[in-house]
Design a protein around this motif. Structure first.
Motif, short mmCIF file in Angstrom:
data_model
loop_
_atom_site.label_atom_id
_atom_site.label_comp_id
_atom_site.label_asym_id
_atom_site.label_seq_id
_atom_site.Cartn_x
_atom_site.Cartn_y
_atom_site.Cartn_z
N VAL A 1 -15.01 -18.63 15.03
CA VAL A 1 -14.95 -18.81 16.47
C VAL A 1 -16.22 -18.18 17.04
CG1 VAL A 1 -13.61 -18.30 18.56
CG2 VAL A 1 -12.44 -18.71 16.39
N SER B 1 -20.41 -24.80 23.01
CA SER B 1 -19.27 -24.54 22.12
C SER B 1 -19.20 -23.08 21.69
CB SER B 1 -19.36 -25.45 20.90
OG SER B 1 -20.63 -25.36 20.33
N GLY C 1 -16.34 -19.03 22.87
CA GLY C 1 -14.97 -18.90 22.39
C GLY C 1 -14.44 -20.15 21.72
N GLY C 2 -15.31 -21.13 21.49
CA GLY C 2 -14.87 -22.37 20.85
C GLY C 2 -15.05 -22.30 19.34
N ALA C 3 -14.57 -23.35 18.66
CA ALA C 3 -14.74 -23.44 17.21
C ALA C 3 -16.22 -23.64 16.91
CB ALA C 3 -13.93 -24.63 16.68
N TYR D 1 -19.29 -23.83 13.64
CA TYR D 1 -19.47 -24.02 12.21
C TYR D 1 -20.95 -24.11 11.90
CZ TYR D 1 -20.56 -28.76 13.55
OH TYR D 1 -21.15 -29.85 14.15
N GLU E 1 -9.53 -21.97 11.39
CA GLU E 1 -10.83 -22.64 11.32
C GLU E 1 -11.16 -23.06 9.89
OE1 GLU E 1 -12.30 -23.72 13.96
OE2 GLU E 1 -10.77 -22.71 15.18
#
Lengths: 534, 203
Positions: B10, B42, B45-47, B49, B79
């Motif tokens: 995250v 993103s 606090g978003g996902a 990668y 995740e």
């Protein structure tokens, strides 16, 4: 030879430093921001006195870069794709004036809209301006192309556009650096009249630009960045633009494609290369990030007997979104691995405003003040606060382009919408909100402009905001009466009084500005950390 | 040698620091590397990668094709599961088991654990707990990096050198904390692997 691990954006920045850059001008925007940030934190760049301050917007950046080029020095303007719309007037006309010192315009497109409101393809801007366009296929090429871009800009006396996309901008790899070059000395143009675009001169300059077109195409055909790579299987020919070339070769053992390939990293498309591949293959697949620019050029309006063109237009590839190795594999008809879906318990985790963010307290005040009015009266803008459109706030109804909140609220108020509210951030306000506010003030249009001032450009990582310390003076200078300007602190403990101030402004039959000011929690935390270190 | 790694977590959990360490170690080991990451909206606090590819031959794509990743290295359990479509048939999932709950509909603990335990090749680590034991829960990302080292194709000593280099400017205490966290994770992963090979799962 030195090898350093750098982001695509950083590679371009280091390339520009090494190629003798004198100044970079930019406004932050994902995925282009790190180009400027790298130069700002480079000791080498400071040592060389390379100008590296943020500009108020992309148009002022483009114009300042042109001014530096006018003086014979190498300049770079950097922006995200939608920033190009803001810079477009200066950009298109810089092709007509021509340049003196090398002028490289770097635009980072964002196909799939990871952090953007559209996925427009900047190559069209290069084509529109009739100038050379570079689209590196990997980071090493991007590094080398900064040297080459300045070289051809000075040789052709034209600005050069470098177009990259998200995965180039934000992918790190090892890059070999070259021997560094000196900056140019200050040297005014031999013919300063070329910059005076009065119709008579502009017509001459435009003719000159048109006459250069074959030279620009020859340059693309001879630089080596565009190439024909023969293959053993001519049942299909492939034209791969920019990083799409990597997604193509990824799908074959040893990264060797068995089909004849034209690798395109420079435009305009050399017709000779296209004739070579269509002479060998009756079916052509065009792989390009963004819009089907090359595919549409090839396909034209009338059919070519015996030649089939495939790509985004005929449905072989999706019309929208970035390419991936998987999408390219499917277009090539290659077998895909067995599906291994994510379990159903996995739910989306959308971005959200940070804990303690001042925008959140501003939205609480706004929603409370607006609760007796019907929905649909709040226009907004581009920044972290755009997340106010999502639950739990559901507070705003628009996000179109930088500054549009104020002018859309004006048009809505002119249509009879009451109340009509604009919510805009501090950096967006000085980017493109000020001129709209002037329109509103001149007519005393009943609009409440809420400026949510977190003293930074938050969404792109906390760059300094041109608005800091200047908002009140700007509003008053534009003619706002002093009593119509309120400054509030968005904290829970002031909720009641903040709501009553905002309600009073909403009830007023003319223009009001309400500034909510509290430092971004991220930049505040960084400030505390760096103070602790010192 | 070719290792494709999906880094997951995250925004704010430090996956870009993991990527920076592996990147340093890879360049030191004279490997080719490409590492694509996500910046911008993103991150709030978003996902988030990152695709990280290591190889002794040049790497073509910045993105890993689906079904080709050798390792999913995640600082957050849900995740880790999100990116399973990228994992190859014999790939490993190395994940923190401590959930980061910032959404209302986060899955319940029982179903989440069941999904993780159902994975054939897995290293499950309570990285926050181990990092706290090392002195600061913020080093959880380095615990997870340590737990993934057996699958990277880079020697643990090389990774440690990279950690020392990356954290050098933050002072000796930070270097020690992160090096200890790295080894804590590495040891845990090796223990789990030897336990699994002593007691292979019934099939």
């Amino acid at each position: 030879m030195q090898k350093r691990l750098l982001l695509g954006d950083e590679v371009i920045a280091q390339g520009a430093i090494d190629a003798g850059l004198s100044g970079i001008y930019a406004y932050p925007g994902t995925p282009s921001t790190e180009i400027m940030e790298y130069i700002q934190t480079s000791e080498e760049a400071w040592g060389k006195k390379i100008h590296c301050r943020w500009s108020a917007n992309e148009k002022t950046a483009m114009e300042a870069a042109l001014g530096m080029s006018y003086c014979g020095k190498r300049a770079m303007a950097c922006m995200k794709h939608v920033g190009m719309n803001v810079a477009a007037d200066a950009f298109i006309n810089s092709a007509v004036t021509g340049v003196n010192g090398g002028l490289l315009v770097v635009v980072a497109d964002d196909p799939s809209m990871h952090s953007s409101q559209n996925e427009q393809d900047s190559r069209f801007y290069g084509q529109f301006a009739l100038i050379p366009v570079l689209e590196p296929s990997n980071q090493q090429e991007a590094y080398d192309m900064t040297f080459y871009g300045f070289d051809i800009s000075e040789k052709l006396e034209l600005p050069v556009l470098m177009r990259i996309t998200t995965r180039m901008a934000h992918s790190r790899t090892g890059v070999r650096l070259r021997e560094k070059r000196r900056q140019n000395e200050l040297r005014l143009p031999a013919n300063p009249r070329q910059y005076v675009l009065l119709p008579a001169i502009a017509r001459q300059q435009y003719q000159k630009l048109l006459h250069q077109q074959p030279v620009i195409e020859q340059e693309a055909g001879s630089s080596g960045y565009d190439a024909f790579i023969d293959g053993t299987d001519p049942s299909l020919g492939i034209i791969a633009c920019g990083i799409a070339y990597n997604y193509l070769t990824e799908n074959f053992a040893g990264n060797v494609c068995p089909h004849p390939v034209v690798k395109l990293s420079q435009y305009p498309v050399p017709a000779e290369l296209i004739r070579t591949i269509t002479g060998k293959c009756n079916k052509i697949l065009v792989l390009e990030e963004g819009y089907p620019l090359v595919e549409a050029q090839l396909a034209g309006l009338i059919p070519h007997p015996g030649l089939k063109i495939c790509g985004r237009l005929d449905g072989t590839l999706p019309r929208a979104g970035e390419l991936t190795p998987d999408i390219v594999a499917a277009a090539l008809g290659l077998a895909k691995p067995a599906d291994r879906p994510a379990p159903a318990i996995v739910v989306p985790r959308p971005p959200a405003l940070c804990k303690g963010c001042g925008h959140t307290d501003m939205f609480h005040v706004l929603n409370e003040a607006m609760k007796d009015y019907p929905p649909g009266c709040v226009f907004s803008d581009i920044g972290c606060y755009t997340l106010g459109a999502l639950p739990p706030h559901l507070a705003i109804n628009s996000c179109v382009d930088m500054g549009a909140s104020i002018t859309m609220a004006k048009g809505a108020a002119d249509s009879g919408l009451s109340p009509s509210i604009a919510v805009i951030g501090d950096s967006t306000f000085t980017h493109s909100g000020m001129t709209g506010l002037l329109d509103v003030i001149l007519e005393n249009t009943p609009v409440v402009v809420v400026i949510s001032d977190n003293l930074t450009t938050g969404m792109t990582g906390g760059q300094p905001s041109s608005a800091s310390g200047a908002i009140e003076k700007i509003c008053l200078g534009l003619g706002l009466p002093e009593e119509r300007l309120k400054v509030l602190v968005p904290l829970k403990k002031y909720q009641t009084e903040n709501v009553s101030v905002l309600k009073e402004s909403i009830a007023y039959a003319g223009t009001s500005v309400v500034v909510f000011r509290r430092e971004c929690v991220q930049t505040a935390a960084r400030r505390v950390r760096s103070a602790g270190k010192q | 040698m070719k290792t494709d790694i999906i880094l997951a977590g995250v925004g704010g959990q430090g996956i870009l620091s993991i990527a920076a360490v592996i990147g340093w170690a890879a360049i030191d080991s004279r490997l080719y590397i490409k590492q694509a990451e996500i910046h911008g909206m993103s991150q709030r606090g978003g996902a988030v990668y990152s695709h990280l590819r290591l190889s002794d031959a040049p790497v073509a794509s910045d993105l890993i094709p689906t079904g080709k990743a050798n390792v999913i290295l995640s600082v957050e359990p849900m995740e880790a599961l999100r990116y399973l479509p990228y994992l190859s048939g014999n790939g490993w999932v190395v994940t923190n088991t401590r959930p980061f709950v910032n959404i209302d509909n986060y899955p319940d603990a029982v179903s989440l654990t069941a999904q993780l335990e159902a994975l054939d090749k897995r290293i499950l680590v309570n990285a926050d707990e181990l990092a706290t034991r090392c002195g600061n829960s913020k080093a959880a990302n380095m615990v997870m990096l340590g737990a993934a080292v057996p699958f990277l194709g880079i020697d643990v000593g090389q990774v440690e050198t990279a950690v020392r280099n990356i954290f050098e400017r933050k002072g000796n205490a930070m270097v020690d904390l992160n090096v200890n966290a790295l080894h804590e994770g590495y040891t845990t992963a090796q223990q789990q692997m030897s336990l699994r090979s002593a007691n292979p799962p019934a099939s």
